[in-house]
Structures are given as C-alpha cells and as structure tokens.
Write a protein that holds these residues in place. Structure first.
Motif, mmCIF file in Angstrom:
data_model
loop_
_atom_site.group_PDB
_atom_site.id
_atom_site.type_symbol
_atom_site.label_atom_id
_atom_site.label_comp_id
_atom_site.label_asym_id
_atom_site.label_seq_id
_atom_site.Cartn_x
_atom_site.Cartn_y
_atom_site.Cartn_z
ATOM 1 N N VAL A 84 3.797 5.352 -5.949
ATOM 2 C CA VAL A 84 3.709 5.323 -7.406
ATOM 3 C C VAL A 84 2.775 6.435 -7.907
ATOM 4 N N THR A 85 1.605 6.525 -7.290
ATOM 5 C CA THR A 85 0.643 7.567 -7.678
ATOM 6 C C THR A 85 1.221 8.956 -7.465
ATOM 7 N N ASP A 86 1.822 9.164 -6.298
ATOM 8 C CA ASP A 86 2.388 10.480 -5.958
ATOM 9 C C ASP A 86 3.565 10.840 -6.861
ATOM 10 N N ASN A 135 4.265 9.719 -9.892
ATOM 11 C CA ASN A 135 3.827 9.967 -11.266
ATOM 12 C C ASN A 135 3.247 11.368 -11.417
ATOM 13 N N ALA A 136 2.455 11.801 -10.434
ATOM 14 C CA ALA A 136 1.829 13.123 -10.493
ATOM 15 C C ALA A 136 2.868 14.235 -10.336
ATOM 16 N N LYS A 139 2.162 1.556 -3.547
ATOM 17 C CA LYS A 139 1.134 2.017 -4.484
ATOM 18 C C LYS A 139 0.895 3.521 -4.353
ATOM 19 N N LYS A 140 0.863 4.002 -3.121
ATOM 20 C CA LYS A 140 0.687 5.443 -2.913
ATOM 21 C C LYS A 140 1.861 6.215 -3.481
ATOM 22 N N ASP A 157 0.835 -1.211 0.000
ATOM 23 C CA ASP A 157 0.000 0.000 0.000
ATOM 24 C C ASP A 157 0.865 1.254 0.000
ATOM 25 N N ASN A 170 5.817 0.397 -12.219
ATOM 26 C CA ASN A 170 4.536 1.098 -12.272
ATOM 27 C C ASN A 170 4.656 2.617 -12.292
ATOM 28 N N THR A 171 5.854 3.138 -12.101
ATOM 29 C CA THR A 171 6.051 4.568 -12.310
ATOM 30 C C THR A 171 6.309 4.811 -13.790
ATOM 31 N N ASN A 172 5.896 5.972 -14.263
ATOM 32 C CA ASN A 172 6.040 6.322 -15.675
ATOM 33 C C ASN A 172 7.487 6.738 -15.949
#
Length: 280
Positions: free
Chosen positions: A133-135, A137-138, A130-131, A127, A174-176
C-alpha cells in the motif's frame, strides 16, 4: 396482397427482429498479454507478431521481449497496427524507479503500468499488504503526475482472510484511488476463492484492465498464487462463468482486455477463446 406474400413478409420481419435481439456481449478490441508468447518471441519476434495480427488481435499488454529494444518493438507493432495501452513491469522496478517506468510507458504510448506480483514469503501477510500500500501510493503518485495510471494485477494470494474481509480488501481500501487502480485477472481471482464478477462490482471505479483466462475444471482453489500452466484452458471450457464476468466488466467500464494463456497449448487454445468471445 396475396396471402402467401403476406406470410413471407411476416416471416422475414420476425426473423429480422429475432436477429436484432442478440447483441454481442464482447465489443472491445481483442488484446493479448505478451507473456503468452514468451516461448515464441526468442525464436522470431516478427513471425510471432505476424501470428498475433493474423488472429485479429489489435492490442497487446507488454512491454517488449528481452531480445529486442523497446523502440524497435514499438516500430514493429506500429507496422501491424497493434497498440500497447498497458505494460507489465516488476514491482521493484516500479517502486524503486518510477520515472524509469514512466519513460518506458511513454515509448509505447501506454496509459497504464501494471504490477502483477507483490514480493512475499511462503504466505502473503498483512505486513506484505501494508508495505505494498505504501509503495503503490508513492509510485502511483509519480506515475499519475506523468499521465500514467498504476494498476495492481491480483494474483490469488491476496484473498486470504483479514478482519471482516480479505487482504485484497485491505489493499483496495487503503490505496489512494487517485494513484492506484487495478487489473482484474479472472483466473487468479477465482483460484484465490473470490467471485470475479462480485469483486468487479465491489470496487467498480477502480478496475481499468482485464486478463481473459479460464482454469481447468476440477482444479481446487488455493492461496498460493500459482497453478501448473497446463491448467490454463480456452475461455469458456473451464470453471469460470465468463459471460457473468464480462457483463460485470462492461458495467464497471473496463475497455482493455488481454487474453493471457500460459498453457503450452496456447496456439491451439487462443483461436477457440476468440471464437467463444465472438459467440457471446
């Protein structure tokens, strides 16, 4: 030609050829992570920078110490011909205010913003990954749009198992790649149970920066992301196969290398590290 002269010429030629074979492995500018001098900067920024320059160091990973503004610190760096290609910033600052991270990077002329720690509890979980990765990428998208590359600096705890690999594999996969790259910390990769050289080759297009550091012999690996600072030792005196890692780093195109020595003995150890790098 006399035999003695011919023998002498042959000896000189063979000596020259032998010398030519030994090409140096480390050919990049010497850099240092500013955290190495965290205890010295509060006493005197100027004296500390003079010490760094005297060592032949021409690059630093920042940002500025707390007791001086970014602009003034940049001026002192310029006076000593020390460049700052990368700055390390807190996760929450980069994620919560990426434009602020961009502005600070621009002050120093830095191409990279590095984050060295993902907030998590006692154990780093999927978890948390995953957080992140989202952070990343943004935030990385905002930085890239402003000409800055976001790099995540591994810290050891990410090498816990997940599916067929590790949590670091999950982050990398999973990161861009357009928005997120990586900084290799040799010590923390090794301490977390990874093979730094193999990890460099595995994600060869993603690595942009490196922390040069070694860990004391006999220290066991774990996933805590921490070890007593006395376990930082001069490069080449610890457990890590430094030549193997540097060959991999060179092969994947890393151009900025920062010595990071958290030990209280760093003043004595860094000259040993530099001498070792030049001997390879």
């Amino acid at each position: 030609m006399k035999r003695s002269a011919l023998v002498l010429l042959t000896l000189i030629a063979s000596t020259f050829c032998f010398a030519q074979k030994g090409k140096p492995l480390f050919t990049y500018p010497l850099g240092v992570q500013s955290y190495t001098y965290r205890a010295s900067f509060p006493n005197s920024v100027v004296a500390t920078l003079d010490t760094i320059k005297a060592l032949g160091i021409t690059e630093m990973e920042g940002p500025n110490p707390k007791n001086i503004s970014p602009e003034e610190f940049k001026k002192l760096l310029d006076e000593r011909n020390i460049k700052m290609p990368s700055i390390g910033l807190d996760y929450n600052l980069v994620v919560g205010n990426p434009q602020g991270a961009v502005r600070l990077a621009k002050v120093f002329g830095s191409e990279y913003v590095m984050v060295a720690w993902i907030p998590h509890g006692k154990t780093f979980t999927i978890d948390d990954a995953k957080k992140a990765v989202t952070d990343f990428n943004a935030a990385g998208k905002v930085l890239k749009e402003n000409g800055i590359t976001l790099c995540y600096h591994n810290h050891g705890y990410e090498f816990g198992p997940y599916e067929n690999g590790t949590l670091f594999d999950y982050i990398a996969e999973n990161t861009n790649p357009q928005y997120v790259s990586f900084e290799m910390d040799m010590l923390w990769a090794f301490h977390g149970g990874a093979d730094p050289a193999k990890l460099l080759y595995k994600y060869k297009s993603r690595w942009k920066l490196m922390h040069l550091k070694d860990i004391r012999k006999g220290v066991a690996n774990d996933l805590t992301g921490g070890t007593p600072i006395k376990n930082d030792v001069a490069l080449g005196t610890g457990q890590i196969n430094v030549p193997e890692v540097l060959k991999a780093a060179k092969a994947v195109g890393i151009k900025h290398y920062f010595i990071e020595d958290e030990s209280p003995d760093h003043a004595a150890q860094i000259p040993v590290t530099i001498k070792y790098l030049k001997s390879l």
